[in-house]
Every structure is written in C-alpha cells, then in structure tokens.
Enzyme design. Structure first.
Site, PDB file in Angstrom:
ATOM      1  N   GLY A  52     -20.446  46.763  63.664  1.00  0.00           N
ATOM      2  CA  GLY A  52     -21.424  46.711  63.079  1.00  0.00           C
ATOM      3  C   GLY A  52     -22.297  46.601  64.101  1.00  0.00           C
ATOM      4  O   GLY A  52     -23.028  47.144  64.957  1.00  0.00           O
ATOM      5  N   GLU A 106     -22.463  41.259  70.091  1.00  0.00           N
ATOM      6  CA  GLU A 106     -22.188  40.966  68.415  1.00  0.00           C
ATOM      7  C   GLU A 106     -23.146  41.595  67.781  1.00  0.00           C
ATOM      8  O   GLU A 106     -25.047  41.712  67.912  1.00  0.00           O
ATOM      9  CB  GLU A 106     -22.085  39.844  68.085  1.00  0.00           C
ATOM     10  CG  GLU A 106     -20.884  39.605  67.990  1.00  0.00           C
ATOM     11  CD  GLU A 106     -20.354  39.928  66.682  1.00  0.00           C
ATOM     12  OE1 GLU A 106     -20.633  40.632  65.635  1.00  0.00           O
ATOM     13  OE2 GLU A 106     -19.747  38.866  65.778  1.00  0.00           O
ATOM     14  N   ASP A 107     -23.416  42.354  66.811  1.00  0.00           N
ATOM     15  CA  ASP A 107     -24.633  42.912  65.911  1.00  0.00           C
ATOM     16  C   ASP A 107     -25.380  41.785  65.287  1.00  0.00           C
ATOM     17  O   ASP A 107     -26.344  41.059  65.564  1.00  0.00           O
ATOM     18  CB  ASP A 107     -24.419  43.285  65.081  1.00  0.00           C
ATOM     19  CG  ASP A 107     -23.383  42.993  63.739  1.00  0.00           C
ATOM     20  OD1 ASP A 107     -22.857  41.533  63.604  1.00  0.00           O
ATOM     21  OD2 ASP A 107     -22.782  43.523  62.968  1.00  0.00           O
ATOM     22  N   ASP A 110     -23.403  34.646  61.898  1.00  0.00           N
ATOM     23  CA  ASP A 110     -23.679  34.302  60.433  1.00  0.00           C
ATOM     24  C   ASP A 110     -23.717  32.491  60.456  1.00  0.00           C
ATOM     25  O   ASP A 110     -24.238  31.824  61.317  1.00  0.00           O
ATOM     26  CB  ASP A 110     -23.332  35.225  59.751  1.00  0.00           C
ATOM     27  CG  ASP A 110     -23.883  34.993  58.628  1.00  0.00           C
ATOM     28  OD1 ASP A 110     -24.927  33.760  57.726  1.00  0.00           O
ATOM     29  OD2 ASP A 110     -23.333  35.484  56.828  1.00  0.00           O
ATOM     30  N   LYS A 138     -29.124  33.894  62.710  1.00  0.00           N
ATOM     31  CA  LYS A 138     -29.355  33.333  61.516  1.00  0.00           C
ATOM     32  C   LYS A 138     -29.268  31.192  61.608  1.00  0.00           C
ATOM     33  O   LYS A 138     -28.071  30.965  61.716  1.00  0.00           O
ATOM     34  CB  LYS A 138     -28.792  33.725  60.495  1.00  0.00           C
ATOM     35  CG  LYS A 138     -28.960  35.220  59.709  1.00  0.00           C
ATOM     36  CD  LYS A 138     -27.706  35.226  58.267  1.00  0.00           C
ATOM     37  CE  LYS A 138     -28.197  37.131  57.616  1.00  0.00           C
ATOM     38  NZ  LYS A 138     -27.317  37.075  56.746  1.00  0.00           N
ATOM     39  N   ASP A 166     -23.898  47.341  58.139  1.00  0.00           N
ATOM     40  CA  ASP A 166     -23.998  47.581  56.965  1.00  0.00           C
ATOM     41  C   ASP A 166     -23.903  47.391  55.440  1.00  0.00           C
ATOM     42  O   ASP A 166     -24.139  45.471  55.619  1.00  0.00           O
ATOM     43  CB  ASP A 166     -22.860  48.442  56.718  1.00  0.00           C
ATOM     44  CG  ASP A 166     -21.233  47.427  56.504  1.00  0.00           C
ATOM     45  OD1 ASP A 166     -21.687  45.816  57.384  1.00  0.00           O
ATOM     46  OD2 ASP A 166     -20.755  47.187  55.433  1.00  0.00           O
ATOM     47  N   ARG A 172     -25.352  52.083  57.921  1.00  0.00           N
ATOM     48  CA  ARG A 172     -25.652  51.075  59.339  1.00  0.00           C
ATOM     49  C   ARG A 172     -26.478  52.387  60.102  1.00  0.00           C
ATOM     50  O   ARG A 172     -26.753  52.714  61.488  1.00  0.00           O
ATOM     51  CB  ARG A 172     -23.910  51.968  59.762  1.00  0.00           C
ATOM     52  CG  ARG A 172     -22.951  50.839  59.638  1.00  0.00           C
ATOM     53  CD  ARG A 172     -21.551  51.041  60.344  1.00  0.00           C
ATOM     54  NE  ARG A 172     -21.028  50.247  59.479  1.00  0.00           N
ATOM     55  CZ  ARG A 172     -20.477  49.021  59.744  1.00  0.00           C
ATOM     56  NH1 ARG A 172     -21.026  47.997  60.255  1.00  0.00           N
ATOM     57  NH2 ARG A 172     -19.505  48.150  58.357  1.00  0.00           N
TER      58      ARG A 172
HETATM   59  P1  IMP Z   1     -20.014  34.778  60.722  1.00  0.00           P
HETATM   60  O1  IMP Z   1     -18.257  35.527  61.484  1.00  0.00           O
HETATM   61  O2  IMP Z   1     -20.024  34.759  59.002  1.00  0.00           O
HETATM   62  O3  IMP Z   1     -21.007  34.735  61.912  1.00  0.00           O
HETATM   63  O4  IMP Z   1     -20.845  36.684  60.179  1.00  0.00           O
HETATM   64  C1  IMP Z   1     -20.636  37.376  61.174  1.00  0.00           C
HETATM   65  C2  IMP Z   1     -20.287  39.196  60.742  1.00  0.00           C
HETATM   66  O5  IMP Z   1     -20.831  39.343  59.304  1.00  0.00           O
HETATM   67  C3  IMP Z   1     -20.968  40.645  61.495  1.00  0.00           C
HETATM   68  O6  IMP Z   1     -20.757  40.554  62.318  1.00  0.00           O
HETATM   69  C4  IMP Z   1     -21.482  41.065  60.044  1.00  0.00           C
HETATM   70  O7  IMP Z   1     -20.458  42.091  60.347  1.00  0.00           O
HETATM   71  C5  IMP Z   1     -21.024  40.423  58.792  1.00  0.00           C
HETATM   72  N1  IMP Z   1     -22.374  39.875  58.453  1.00  0.00           N
HETATM   73  C6  IMP Z   1     -22.952  38.539  58.398  1.00  0.00           C
HETATM   74  N2  IMP Z   1     -24.286  38.881  58.351  1.00  0.00           N
HETATM   75  C7  IMP Z   1     -25.138  40.146  57.744  1.00  0.00           C
HETATM   76  C8  IMP Z   1     -25.635  40.547  57.192  1.00  0.00           C
HETATM   77  O8  IMP Z   1     -26.643  39.837  56.520  1.00  0.00           O
HETATM   78  N3  IMP Z   1     -25.529  41.702  56.830  1.00  0.00           N
HETATM   79  C9  IMP Z   1     -24.670  43.014  57.232  1.00  0.00           C
HETATM   80  N4  IMP Z   1     -23.731  42.458  57.808  1.00  0.00           N
HETATM   81  C10 IMP Z   1     -23.897  40.834  58.063  1.00  0.00           C
END
Ligand code: IMP
Length: 182
Positions: A52, A106-107, A110, A138, A166, A172
């Site tokens: 990402g 990081e992209d 979440d 977020k 994605d 992407r």
């Molecule tokens: P986390 O581990 O829940 O913080 O999620 C992080 C990863 O989930 C990111 O690096 C993304 O690859 C993916 N991700 C989280 N939210 C989104 C979204 O809204 N769209 C696409 N990918 C997401």
C-alpha cells in the site's frame, strides 16, 4: 476504470471521489517538511510497507532533503474490506536496522495491528530510534496505545481505495482516493 473520474466501480462496488491528488500531494509535502525539520543533520532509514505505501513513499521521498535511504517490508492483514484480525509479514526486511534512525512509512493506520507488528519486528534489530509516518489515520478505529508520530491526513471510518490502497488488489493505480458509496 477511468482515472480522474468522480465515481468508479471495482468488482461491482461503487466508490466516490473523496480526496483529490492535489489535496494528497499538499498533505504529503507538509509531512515531509516536518520530517526534514525533526531530522536535520541526521540520516533517516525509511521502511516502506508494501504494497500500500509504494505511491506515498515515492512522493514523500521527493520532498525529503535530509540524507536518507529506503528499504521495504511486506505485510498483509486485509481481505476485501475486512481486516483479518491477524497480520503476517509476507516479506521480511532484507537488511539489519541496528543503530539506524528508522521511520516506518505506512499507507493507513486503521486498528493499529499492522503497525504494532511492524514495531515488534523492527525493535528486534535495535534501531537508534523508531517512528511511524502514515499517509492516512482512521482515529475512530485506532485501538493502539502508541503515539502516531506523523500523520498526513486523518479520515473517518470509511473503506477507501486509490493512491496505493486497494480493494482486492484493484485500484492502487488511482491518483485520487475514493471511498465506498453508502
Ligand atoms: P490495521 O492493521 O487495522 O491498522 O490495518 C492496516 C492495513 O489494512 C493497511 O496497511 C491497509 O493495507 C489495510 N487497510 C486498512 N484500511 C483500509 C482501507 O480503507 N482501504 C484499503 N486498505 C485498508
């Protein structure tokens, strides 16, 4: 799919434009300015999290004026629009980061699970310092207790695609960011 369109469809799901490329570029530039100030006179090792963060990494580094190098790691946690609740490091680092001033790129943060896993992995190498810079955060879903050092843009809890992010690997390539239509 037409890049630049106000609405797009991926695998039958409709998305509407949410952040333009110009808005993203400005936010990326601002975060680079902060890093340049904080790391003046030091050398940064960026760890870009694939897939990402590839577009974010490419654009951010064009504005970095301090000495820097970049390496990559690959993590996976999402399937479709759902976090799988566990994170796997699909491709590990190709070098040791001992003594380096590391910033993870990081992209999106979440829940923060991926970030937590990355910190645990990189801390094993004993870097001199370790921070995170995310394109998107977020805040409503973030469950971690670590401080997010650099955030370009904070967004509500909507599923988004584009600018490296994605939906089942699609989208992407989009220069703008789109959110799923209600
Ligand atoms: P986390 O581990 O829940 O913080 O999620 C992080 C990863 O989930 C990111 O690096 C993304 O690859 C993916 N991700 C989280 N939210 C989104 C979204 O809204 N769209 C696409 N990918 C997401």
């Amino acid at each position: 799919m037409k890049t630049g369109a106000s609405e797009i469809s991926l695998l039958g799901i409709s998305f509407e434009k949410y952040l333009t490329h110009a808005q993203i570029s400005e936010a990326v530039k601002q975060v680079a300015v902060k890093i340049n100030t904080d790391y003046a006179g030091r050398e940064v090792k960026f760890v870009s999290v694939l897939n990402g963060a590839f577009m974010f990494t490419s654009d951010l580094l064009k504005h970095i004026t301090v000495a820097c190098t970049v390496t990559f790691i690959r993590a996976k946690s999402y399937h479709g629009m759902e976090s799988q609740g566990s994170v796997s490091l699909v491709t590990d680092l190709s070098e040791n980061l001992k003594g380096k001033e590391v910033i993870i790129l990081e992209d999106i943060v979440d829940t923060g699970l991926t970030m937590q896993k990355l910190f645990e992995r990189i801390e094993k190498d004993e870097p001199a310092s370790l921070k995170i810079c995310t394109l998107l955060l977020k805040p409503d879903t973030y469950k971690g207790d670590r401080n997010i050092d650099y955030t370009a843009l904070s967004i509500p809890n909507d599923f988004i695609v584009g600018y490296g992010l994605d939906y089942n690997e699609l989208g992407r390539n989009l220069p703008d960011i789109y959110k799923v239509k209600p």
